[in-house]
Design a protein around this motif. Structure first.
Motif, short mmCIF file in Angstrom:
data_model
loop_
_atom_site.label_atom_id
_atom_site.label_comp_id
_atom_site.label_asym_id
_atom_site.label_seq_id
_atom_site.Cartn_x
_atom_site.Cartn_y
_atom_site.Cartn_z
N ASN A 174 -0.38 8.05 3.80
CA ASN A 174 -1.63 7.47 4.30
C ASN A 174 -2.13 8.24 5.52
OD1 ASN A 174 -2.57 5.37 6.61
ND2 ASN A 174 -3.46 4.74 4.65
N GLN A 175 -1.20 8.74 6.35
CA GLN A 175 -1.58 9.49 7.54
C GLN A 175 -1.66 10.99 7.30
OE1 GLN A 175 -2.81 8.36 10.36
NE2 GLN A 175 -2.72 6.41 9.27
N TRP A 176 -0.69 11.55 6.57
CA TRP A 176 -0.68 13.01 6.39
C TRP A 176 -1.75 13.48 5.40
CZ3 TRP A 176 0.96 16.63 9.42
CH2 TRP A 176 1.90 16.30 10.38
N ALA A 177 -2.49 12.55 4.82
CA ALA A 177 -3.67 12.95 4.05
C ALA A 177 -4.74 13.52 4.97
CB ALA A 177 -4.22 11.76 3.28
N GLY A 178 -4.65 13.22 6.28
CA GLY A 178 -5.57 13.78 7.25
C GLY A 178 -6.67 12.85 7.72
N ILE A 179 -6.54 11.56 7.41
CA ILE A 179 -7.62 10.63 7.71
C ILE A 179 -7.94 10.56 9.20
CG2 ILE A 179 -5.98 8.69 7.69
CD1 ILE A 179 -9.76 8.66 6.86
N ARG A 225 13.26 1.20 -2.73
CA ARG A 225 11.97 0.51 -2.52
C ARG A 225 11.50 0.66 -1.07
NH1 ARG A 225 11.74 -5.16 -5.84
NH2 ARG A 225 12.71 -4.47 -7.78
N VAL A 226 12.42 0.56 -0.12
CA VAL A 226 12.07 0.74 1.28
C VAL A 226 11.56 2.17 1.50
CG1 VAL A 226 12.97 0.85 3.64
CG2 VAL A 226 13.60 -1.05 2.16
N PHE A 227 12.24 3.13 0.87
CA PHE A 227 11.80 4.53 0.97
C PHE A 227 10.38 4.71 0.44
CE2 PHE A 227 11.29 8.57 -1.32
CZ PHE A 227 11.32 9.46 -0.25
N LEU A 228 10.07 4.10 -0.72
CA LEU A 228 8.73 4.21 -1.30
C LEU A 228 7.69 3.56 -0.39
CD1 LEU A 228 9.41 3.49 -5.09
CD2 LEU A 228 8.85 5.69 -4.02
N ALA A 229 8.03 2.39 0.19
CA ALA A 229 7.10 1.72 1.10
C ALA A 229 6.78 2.60 2.30
CB ALA A 229 7.69 0.38 1.55
N CYS A 230 7.81 3.27 2.84
CA CYS A 230 7.61 4.17 3.98
C CYS A 230 6.84 5.41 3.54
CB CYS A 230 8.95 4.58 4.58
SG CYS A 230 9.83 3.23 5.42
N LEU A 231 7.12 5.92 2.33
CA LEU A 231 6.50 7.15 1.86
C LEU A 231 4.99 6.99 1.70
CD1 LEU A 231 6.82 10.05 0.78
CD2 LEU A 231 7.11 9.06 -1.51
N VAL A 232 4.54 5.88 1.09
CA VAL A 232 3.09 5.74 0.85
C VAL A 232 2.34 5.59 2.17
CG1 VAL A 232 3.27 4.83 -1.49
CG2 VAL A 232 3.30 3.23 0.44
N LEU A 233 2.95 4.95 3.18
CA LEU A 233 2.27 4.84 4.47
C LEU A 233 2.40 6.13 5.28
CD1 LEU A 233 2.95 1.12 5.41
CD2 LEU A 233 0.79 2.19 4.79
N PHE A 234 3.42 6.93 5.01
CA PHE A 234 3.51 8.27 5.57
C PHE A 234 2.36 9.13 5.05
CE2 PHE A 234 4.85 12.64 4.62
CZ PHE A 234 5.21 13.11 5.88
#
Length: 382
Positions: A216-221, A205-214
């Protein structure tokens, strides 16, 4: 520019280790205090060193705030309303960015140091407003029960949910929190437990929480948010003034997109909107790359202008998916006993990649031989 994000990272780290001691309200007060001190130092700066120190301190405040507010909201609302409330907070963040963007554009016509000192100073107004508002808001029931203030926690739940102390929902919530706190108290908390494989799958779960916010940035916003005028000048070929106005409109698009999760995330869930949004963002960036590949040809004027439409669709898709939903998802997917620490770690990870992206983007744009290369990379990240 990127030194600010180092401050954000430090703020998340401080909250990661010490945030649980102070509670959510005090953490937000500390965050606003850092923002005010940092803004004063920047506004009064007469050297680059002072400006950098001010930006680091302001960043620390933002880091503490962004790693506290999602948890604070998640712990003070019912599950069926959590998505709407948490994503609305991120919606207003986007709105604030857009307002600041056009305010800075207006100040670009002003001569002298006030052109940059006034916009920096204005952030203290909002920090003071938040400090005052927090006086009227309660501490979260979970933190109060951790401190042994059970009766006060029940009273807070009664007021927040507008129900008597004996209401079945409040009784169930109270017991759930008491049980979780009892489990925590049975063994001293160790940070390594964040990554353990246990019946609750805490590490995953901690990995998934970090992954979605990772993502969030690498999408290029932040390529668009921070460098929209540069991108529009360098790659699209707009004049400086036009690029500033169009950049503000592009940023406004992701505020409009953010209305989607604010109004419907509790109905549609978290996973599907992120999947559809990522697909739309990847497709938009791919089309941008194709259109900009005509630069240097007779069609360049038409294709580069057409790419602006797909920058807008990118921002609309981002606003509807990876802008707000990851902040809600990362807070609610974590087990109750590690929610504060896990959220801080996930947000820390987010700010780390903000720093990396803001550092490499100017180099990437300046050194790419083909204008479309950068956008193909971002399309691949979707």
């Amino acid at each position: 520019v990127s030194i600010y994000n180092i401050g954000c990272l430090l703020g998340c780290a401080l909250n990661f280790f010490y945030g649980a001691r102070f509670g959510r309200r005090q953490a937000i007060w500390i965050a606003m205090g850092c923002i005010i001190v940092g803004a004063i130092l920047q506004t009064a700066a007469f050297s680059v060193a002072q400006l950098m120190i001010g930006r680091i301190i302001t960043g620390m405040g933002v880091g503490i705030d962004t790693s506290t507010v999602p948890t604070y909201q998640a712990e003070l609302c019912k599950a069926d309303r959590r998505g709407r409330l948490v994503t609305t907070e991120v919606l207003f963040t986007g709105l604030g960015v857009t307002i600041a963007y056009f305010f800075d554009y207006g100040m670009s016509f002003v001569d002298g140091p006030i052109a940059w000192r006034l916009p920096i100073a204005c952030q203290t107004i909002f920090a003071f407003v938040i400090i005052i508002l927090i006086f009227g808001l309660p501490e979260t029931p979970r933190w109060l029960i951790q401190q042994g203030r059970v009766d006060e926690a029940v009273e807070v739940m009664s007021k927040v949910f507008n129900a008597p102390n004996t209401d079945p929902f409040i009784v169930v919530e109270k017991e759930a929190i008491l049980n979780a706190v009892a489990i925590e108290s049975s063994a001293p908390f160790m940070w390594s437990k964040l990554f353990h494989r246990d019946p609750l799958q805490t590490g995953w779960r901690v990995f998934l929480a970090c992954l979605v916010l990772f993502m969030n940035q690498w999408a290029g916003i932040n390529v668009i948010v921070f460098y929209a005028p540069t991108v529009l000048e360098t790659n699209v070929g707009l004049a400086r003034n036009t690029a500033l106005v169009v950049g503000g409109c592009i940023n406004l698009a992701f505020v409009v997109g953010s209305l989607v999760p604010a109004l419907g995330s509790d109905k549609w869930g978290r996973k599907k909107p992120m999947m559809f949004g990522a697909f739309g963002m990847g497709l938009s960036m791919m089309i941008v790359a194709i259109l900009l590949s005509f630069n240097g040809t007779a069609k360049a004027h038409i294709t580069s202008r057409a790419s602006i439409a797909f920058f807008i669709t990118f921002m609309l898709c981002f606003g509807a998916s990876l802008n707000a939903i990851p902040w809600c998802y990362s807070a609610e997917i974590l087990p109750l006993r590690v929610r504060a620490q896990g959220t801080s770690l996930a947000v820390m990870n987010n700010w780390l990649w903000v720093f990396v992206i803001i550092m490499v983007t100017p180099i990437m744009i300046a050194n790419d031989n083909d204008d479309d290369d950068s956008y193909l990379r971002l399309a691949g990240c979707q």
